[in-house]
Structures are given as structure tokens and as C-alpha cells.
Motif scaffolding. Structure first.
Motif, short mmCIF file in Angstrom:
data_model
loop_
_atom_site.label_atom_id
_atom_site.label_comp_id
_atom_site.label_asym_id
_atom_site.label_seq_id
_atom_site.Cartn_x
_atom_site.Cartn_y
_atom_site.Cartn_z
N ALA A 183 0.73 -1.35 -0.02
CA ALA A 183 -0.09 0.04 0.06
C ALA A 183 0.81 1.26 0.00
N LEU A 184 1.78 1.30 0.69
CA LEU A 184 2.92 2.27 0.74
C LEU A 184 3.64 2.76 -0.75
N VAL A 185 3.91 1.50 -1.35
CA VAL A 185 4.55 1.53 -2.56
C VAL A 185 3.44 2.13 -3.53
N ALA A 186 2.24 1.72 -3.30
CA ALA A 186 1.15 2.40 -4.18
C ALA A 186 0.82 3.82 -4.11
N ARG A 187 1.07 4.28 -3.10
CA ARG A 187 1.02 5.73 -2.79
C ARG A 187 2.10 6.34 -3.17
N ALA A 188 3.32 5.76 -3.30
CA ALA A 188 4.50 6.62 -3.14
C ALA A 188 4.65 7.44 -4.67
N GLU A 189 5.42 8.61 -4.73
CA GLU A 189 5.59 9.52 -5.58
C GLU A 189 6.76 9.21 -6.25
N ASP A 190 6.92 9.63 -7.65
CA ASP A 190 8.11 9.31 -8.60
C ASP A 190 8.95 10.57 -8.47
N ALA A 191 10.26 10.21 -8.82
CA ALA A 191 11.20 11.19 -8.45
C ALA A 191 12.38 10.71 -9.05
N THR A 192 13.45 11.54 -9.01
CA THR A 192 14.85 10.99 -9.56
C THR A 192 15.92 11.09 -8.63
N LEU A 193 16.85 10.51 -8.44
CA LEU A 193 18.27 10.64 -7.71
C LEU A 193 19.44 10.41 -8.47
N ASP A 194 20.24 11.37 -8.85
CA ASP A 194 21.25 11.40 -9.50
C ASP A 194 21.24 10.70 -10.76
N GLY A 195 20.07 10.80 -11.58
CA GLY A 195 19.70 10.43 -12.65
C GLY A 195 19.11 8.92 -12.96
N HIS A 196 18.60 8.45 -11.61
CA HIS A 196 18.12 7.15 -11.62
C HIS A 196 16.64 7.63 -11.30
N PRO A 197 15.78 6.78 -11.79
CA PRO A 197 14.34 6.84 -11.48
C PRO A 197 14.30 6.17 -9.86
N VAL A 198 13.41 6.81 -9.26
CA VAL A 198 13.42 6.45 -7.85
C VAL A 198 11.75 6.70 -7.28
N ARG A 199 11.33 6.47 -6.16
CA ARG A 199 10.14 6.78 -5.57
C ARG A 199 10.29 6.99 -4.09
N TYR A 200 9.74 7.95 -3.45
CA TYR A 200 9.74 8.35 -2.09
C TYR A 200 8.24 8.10 -1.51
N LEU A 201 8.04 7.56 -0.22
CA LEU A 201 6.80 7.87 0.44
C LEU A 201 6.28 9.08 0.41
N CYS A 202 4.91 9.06 0.27
CA CYS A 202 4.34 10.24 0.17
C CYS A 202 4.37 10.88 1.58
N ALA A 203 4.32 12.34 1.96
CA ALA A 203 4.65 12.90 2.85
C ALA A 203 4.02 12.54 4.21
N GLU A 204 2.84 12.05 4.06
CA GLU A 204 1.92 11.57 5.12
C GLU A 204 2.29 10.24 5.43
N ASP A 205 2.64 9.23 4.64
CA ASP A 205 3.16 7.89 5.01
C ASP A 205 4.48 8.04 5.35
N GLU A 206 5.35 8.91 4.94
CA GLU A 206 6.92 9.12 5.55
C GLU A 206 6.74 9.61 6.95
N ALA A 207 5.74 10.54 7.36
CA ALA A 207 5.63 10.83 8.70
C ALA A 207 5.31 10.11 9.71
N VAL A 208 4.52 8.80 9.20
CA VAL A 208 4.03 7.69 9.96
C VAL A 208 5.36 6.79 10.05
N TYR A 209 5.81 6.36 8.82
CA TYR A 209 7.01 5.46 8.61
C TYR A 209 8.11 5.89 9.51
N LEU A 210 8.59 7.05 9.59
CA LEU A 210 9.90 7.53 10.23
C LEU A 210 9.70 7.55 11.71
N SER A 211 8.39 7.75 12.06
CA SER A 211 7.96 7.52 13.67
C SER A 211 7.88 6.46 14.10
N LEU A 212 7.25 5.47 13.39
CA LEU A 212 7.52 3.99 13.63
C LEU A 212 8.88 3.67 14.02
#
Length: 358
Positions: A183-212
Motif C-alpha cells: 500500500a505504501l508503494v502504491a501511494r509513493a511518488e515518482d522522483a529521480t536521484l542522481d539520474g536514476h528513477p526512484v520513488r519516495y513515500l508520500c509525505a503523510e506515509d513518511e511521517a508515519v513510517y519514520l516515527s514508527l
């Protein structure tokens, strides 16, 4: 001024300069540097000291500079391993979600190497787990033994000369419960890092995940709490209603409270009071958390140095006693081999498919 308030004062005041003077005693300066190193923030503290106009004793300043450079060198190795891992996964059409580490520091810190990182954490859909493992093995990493079908398992470790990659199919497992990854993957947002495609958790999921994640490790690294402060500052329009809802959906809302309360109380993280009230555990657990997670105790990482106290704290702070007890019993049973297996205690178990229980 003691080292504990000095370190906390720097982190609490950021991005402003502290309104109090720097520690002047040689012992306090040395202790501040050692605390910064212990909490993975040597590079950031060196940067914050310069911005604040604080000066340390020559010996303490030299030690901080040396530790910051060593941390940056380790970070560069992790960045290289991350880049090669992303390239290998892209070859099979897998774009992982970056958890914590270099990707987080790149987005939140003044300079990504200011925050210590020692390994690569990637989250992929459960259905793509095996092909992702094979891709990383193809670049020379070796899969460590482990049973990914266990309820308390959440990743596969792959290691090589350049470091370790933790390939997650669950975001985390702790306190006898797990945070599933799809479910986290499905809500993740597309981005790039050093030319590579990556994804990051959406901000709300990241707020929960990092605290957990922080609470799962009993907040024993202040960098994890500082991450929360920087995340909230980077997302002033964070949907806190959604954070509360998703925290409750994990079944671990108290763990979210422990981390965000400490980040707010000690580092002035901008979290609304109603959010903390909505996620708060019973009064006795709140009182215990305030005691265990006081500023001096966290700066000293006291629980990390005392295994019995660690276990007792985990049991006492657990949001649900039964899953935690079952988890503890499983860990105890795992210390001796099942009858007839011939396995020795601690012997490796083969990696099995995470696609589902067998």
C-alpha cells in the motif's frame, strides 16, 4: 552548560542560531562532539556550529572535523552502492521506494552527507521481491540467510565489499506487528536521484513510517527525531488528518506518538497539539515515555546500553500486549532448533519466497 542541552539546543533552534552561548569547558565541548557522533549528526553539528558562530576548543573542533569527514566518506560509499543498486533494478524495470538514508538526507538536510548513513534501504512490491533479489545478486551482493515468511521478518539483507542493502517487502516489523509495504508503494511518488528513477513515500506515509521506525528503536538516535522535525518543516501543508488516519490503520498509533511527542517536546518539531492528543497512549504509558525519553536520557542513549532495560521498555510501551508477547516467545523459541531438524542454534535458514505464506 552540559553537553546534553548543548546538542539539544542546536537541534531545537535550527534553522535559527541558538540564543545561548556555546559550551566553553573542554569537557563539555568534548562530550558534545561525542554525542553528535553517537547520534549520527557529526556533519550536521559541524555545519550548525559554524552557522551559530559557536566555537569549540581546538581539540574538540579537530575531533568533530575528523568524525564529520569519516562520516561523509562512509556516506559516499553508501551513495555509490545505492546508485549501482538502482541501476541494477532499473535493468529489470523495478523502481524501488527509498527509505531513510541518503535519499531522505538529500531532501531534508542542508547537505546529504551531514546525516550519517550506513546502508541502503529499498522497498519494493512483494510480487517483485525475488526478481529484485536476483538483480542485486547479479551485481555481486550475497544474500544473507533468513526466513522471509516469518511474521516478524520484513526484509532480505544483501551484502558485499561496499556495504549492505536491505531489500524490504514490508516497511518494518516491530512490537509483534508489521507495516506492509504494497500500500505504501502504491501511494509513493515518482522522483529521480542522481539520474536514476526512484520513488519516495508520500509525505503523510513518511511521517508515519519514520516515527514508527524511531520508536521501534526506542528513539535511541536523535537523528531520527531531527528527521521528523525537518520533514514537518519541509511540508508545511502536511495533511495531519491523513497522518492520524494512517497511523491508526497501522495498529501502532502509540509508537507514532512516542516519536512525534519527543520531536516536538525536545526539538520543537511543528506538530499540532490535536494530532498528539489523537494518537496518545494511556496516561501511564505517556508518563513512562516522558521518563524514558527525557532529553538527557536520549542524548546518552541509555536504553541502547542496557539490554534488560531495553526489553522492559519495549514490553511496557507496546500498544498491544498480546502480539508483543507472541513475538517475544517466537524469538525465544528461535534460540533452539526444532526437534529433528539437526540445526544448531543460530544456524542460517534458507531464504524463501516472500510472495505469500506456504
Amino acid at each position: 552548560m552540559t553537553s546534553a542541552p548543548a546538542l539539544l539546543t542546536l537541534l531545537q533552534a535550527w534553522p535559527e542560531a541558538p540564543s545561548v552561548p556555546a559550551p566553553s569547558d573542554a569537557g563539555d565541548c568534548d562530550a558534545l562532539v561525542k554525542a553528535a557522533v553517537r547520534h549520527g549528526l557529526a556533519g550536521f553539528v559541524e555545519h550548525a556550529l559554524a552557522k551559530a558562530g559557536w566555537t569549540l576548543t581546538p581539540d574538540a573542533a579537530a575531533l568533530l572535523s575528523r568524525e564529520a569527514r569519516m562520516s561523509a566518506a562512509r556516506g559516499m560509499r553508501v551513495r555509490s552502492l545505492l546508485s549501482r543498486s538502482l541501476a541494477a533494478l532499473a535493468g529489470l524495470g523495478v523502481t524501488p521506494v527509498l527509505l531513510k538514508g541518503y535519499g531522505l538526507a538529500r531532501r531534508l538536510y542542508p547537505e546529504p552527507l551531514h546525516r550519517a548513513t550506513n546502508d541502503v534501504d529499498l522497498l519494493v512490491p512483494r510480487a517483485r521481491m525475488l526478481c529484485a533479489v536476483h538483480a542485486l545478486e547479479g551485481m555481486g551482493l550475497t544474500t544473507q540467510a533468513g526466513d522471509v515468511d516469518r511474521d516478524d521478518a520484513h526484509h532480505v539483507e544483501l551484502t558485499g565489499p561496499d556495504g549492505m542493502v536491505e531489500l524490504h517487502y514490508r516497511a518494518l516489523a516491530g512490537y509483534g506487528q508489521a507495516l506492509e509495504g504494497d500500500a505504501l508503494v502504491a501511494r509513493a511518488e515518482d522522483a529521480t536521484l542522481d539520474g536514476h528513477p526512484v520513488r519516495y513515500l508520500c509525505a503523510e506515509d513518511e511521517a508515519v513510517y519514520l516515527s514508527l521506525h524511531a520508536s521501534n528503536h526506542l528513539l535511541q538516535r536523535l537523528a531520527w527525531l531531527f528527521d521528523l522535525k525537518l520533514l514537518a518543516r519541509a511540508h508545511p501543508r502536511l495533511d495531519w488528518d491523513r497522518v492520524v488516519t494512517r497511523a491508526r490503520q497501522t495498529g501502532l498509533p502509540y509508537l507514532v506518538w512516542y516519536a512525534w511527542d519527543a520531536a516536538h517536546r525536545l526539538l520543537d518539531a511543528p506538530v499540532p497539539a490535536w494530532v498528539l492528543k489523537a494518537l496518545a497512549p494511556p496516561r501511564w504509558q505517556r508518563a513512562l515515555a516522558l521518563r524514558l525519553f527525557s532529553g538527557p536520557r536520549l542524548v546518552g542513549a541509555e536504553l541502547a546500553k542496557n539490554k534488560p532495560a531495553w526489553v522492559a521498555a519495549k514490553l511496557a510501551l507496546a500498544p498491544r500486549a498480546r502480539p508483543m508477547v507472541r513475538y517475544a516467545l517466537r524469538r525465544l523459541r528461535g534460540l533452539r532448533p526444532p526437534v529433528g531438524t539437526g540445526a544448531e542454534p543460530g544456524a542460517p535458514r534458507p531464504v524463501r519466497s516472500p510472495a505469500g505464506r506456504r
